[in-house]
Design an enzyme around this catalytic site. Structure first.
Site, PDB file in Angstrom:
ATOM      1  N   ASP A  99       0.857  -1.179   0.000  1.00  0.00           N
ATOM      2  CA  ASP A  99       0.000   0.000   0.000  1.00  0.00           C
ATOM      3  C   ASP A  99       0.903   1.243   0.000  1.00  0.00           C
ATOM      4  OD1 ASP A  99      -2.976   1.008   0.514  1.00  0.00           O
ATOM      5  OD2 ASP A  99      -1.744   2.031   2.014  1.00  0.00           O
ATOM      6  N   HIS A 292      -7.115  -6.186  -1.370  1.00  0.00           N
ATOM      7  CA  HIS A 292      -6.048  -5.201  -1.174  1.00  0.00           C
ATOM      8  C   HIS A 292      -5.077  -5.568  -0.059  1.00  0.00           C
ATOM      9  CE1 HIS A 292      -4.104  -1.322  -1.417  1.00  0.00           C
ATOM     10  NE2 HIS A 292      -4.290  -1.137  -0.114  1.00  0.00           N
TER      11      HIS A 292
END
Length: 317
Positions: A99, A292
Site C-alpha cells: 500500500d 487489497h
C-alpha cells in the site's frame, strides 16, 4: 518470536518489530495499517534465514508523529528507512512495501540504489511520475470526489475516522477496496460511505487482530497517516529530478486480483506497463480472488513469493 523496541532514526523514534539473523529485510506497511500487518511475514522470512525489521512507519502506531504536515514528504519517509538501515548496523537491505509502503520502497530503491539492493512492492505499482501535480490532474479530469482530495483538509477525515474507531477499522479492513467506487467519496457520507456495524470479519482477520488495530489507532489517531496524503502534490514537486527514471535493481510485484487499486483503469495500465520502470522485474504475481490487504489475506502465497525472491537477490551466506 519477534520483539519490539524503539530506534532513533532521522531525528524521530521508530517502533520496530524484528526477528531473525542474516541479510536485512525491511517491511514497510501502508494506510491504515501498522507493522502488525506483517505478522505472517516476519516469522516466515526469519525462519528462511533473514533479519526482518518492520517499523511502525512515521506517524503510525508506536512511532513518533511530527506535528507539521510538511514532515511527511516522501523524502522524510524514505529518509527514515535509510537512517534505519544505518541504525541497525547494516550495509544494505532489501526493502518491501505494501500500500503506501510500496511507494516508499519504490522511491527508496530509486533514490538510494547503493543501499537498497532489491525491492518488492505489494498492491501499488511503481511510480509513474506524471506531467503535472496529481491533484491538479484529477481536477483537470473533472474529478472532485477521489479520496485523495477528501483527505487534504486537515481535520475533516480525522473527525470522520475517529468518531468510532472500531467501526472505522472493521469497515476498512473487512470491506477493503474491492469496488473501484470505494475510492470515491459520496457527498454527505464521507470516506466510509454506508457502514454496517455487523459487517462480518473475513476469514483472514480475527477479532483479536481487529482489536489490535483498534487499540493502536485509539492511541495514535489518524492524523499522522493522513498527512502522508497531504504531501502528494509536494512529492511530485520534490521528485522532479527522477522524471522517467528507472529502478534497475531486481524487483518483484504482488497484488490481489480483486484489488481496485490495480483493476481500475489507471491501476491496470500501470500494472501492464511496469516493466518500463522496472527493467529487472523478476515476477509479477496477481493472486486470483485476493483483495487489497494481500499479505494478510494470502500469507502463504505472499511468503512463498517473497522467500523465492529473497533467495535470488540476497542468498544466505
Amino acid at each position: 518470536m519477534s520483539s519490539t523496541r524503539m530506534i532513533k532514526a532521522n531525528g524521530i523514534e521508530l517502533c520496530v518489530r524484528e526477528q531473525g539473523e542474516g541479510a536485512l529485510v525491511l517491511l514497510c506497511h501502508g494506510w491504515p495499517e501498522l507493522s502488525y500487518s506483517w505478522r505472517h511475514q516476519i516469522p516466515a522470512l526469519a525462519a528462511a534465514g533473514y533479519r526482518v525489521v518492520a517499523p511502525d512507519m512515521r506517524g503510525f502506531g508506536g512511532s513518533q508523529a511530527p506535528a507539521e504536515i510538511g514532515a511527511y514528504s516522501i523524502f522524510d519517509i524514505v529518509g527514515d528507512m535509510v537512517a534505519l538501515v544505518g541504525a541497525l548496523g547494516a550495509q544494505d537491505a532489501v526493502i518491501i512495501g505494501h500500500d503506501w509502503g510500496a511507494p516508499v520502497a519504490w522511491h527508496a530503491a530509486l533514490f538510494r540504489p547503493d543501499l537498497f539492493k532489491a525491492v518488492a512492492g505489494l498492491s501499488v505499482p511503481p511510480p509513474f511520475r506524471g506531467r503535472a501535480r496529481p491533484l491538479d490532474m484529477l481536477r483537470a479530469g473533472g474529478i472532485e470526489t477521489f479520496y485523495w482530495q477528501y483527505f487534504q483538509a486537515p481535520g475533516v477525515a480525522e473527525a470522520e475516522l475517529e468518531r468510532d474507531i472500531a467501526l472505522t477499522m472493521r469497515t476498512m479492513l473487512a470491506r477493503g477496496f474491492s469496488d473501484p467506487q470505494s475510492l470515491f467519496v459520496t457527498p454527505d457520507k464521507g470516506f466510509l460511505g454506508e457502514v454496517d456495524p455487523d459487517l462480518p470479519l473475513p476469514a483472514w482477520l480475527s477479532a483479536d487482530d481487529l482489536a489490535y488495530f483498534v487499540d493502536a489507532y485509539r492511541a495514535s489517531g489518524f492524523r499522522g497517516g493522513l498527512n502522508w496524503y497531504r504531501n502528494i502534490d509536494r512529492n511530485w514537486e520534490l521528485t522532479a529530478p527522477w522524471q522517467d527514471a528507472q529502478i534497475r535493481q531486481p524487483s518483484l510485484f504482488i497484488a490481489g486480483g480483486e484489488d481496485a487499486v490495480v483493476t481500475g483503469l489507471i491501476g491496470a495500465k500501470r500494472v501492464q506497463d511496469m516493466e518500463r520502470v522496472l527493467p529487472d522485474l523478476r515476477r509479477k504475481l496477481i493472486v486470483a480472488g485476493a483483495g487489497h490487504w494481500i499479505q494478510q489475506e494470502r500469507p502463504d502465497e505472499v511468503n512463498a513469493a517473497l522467500i523465492a525472491f529473497l533467495r535470488e537477490v540476497a542468498p544466505q551466506s
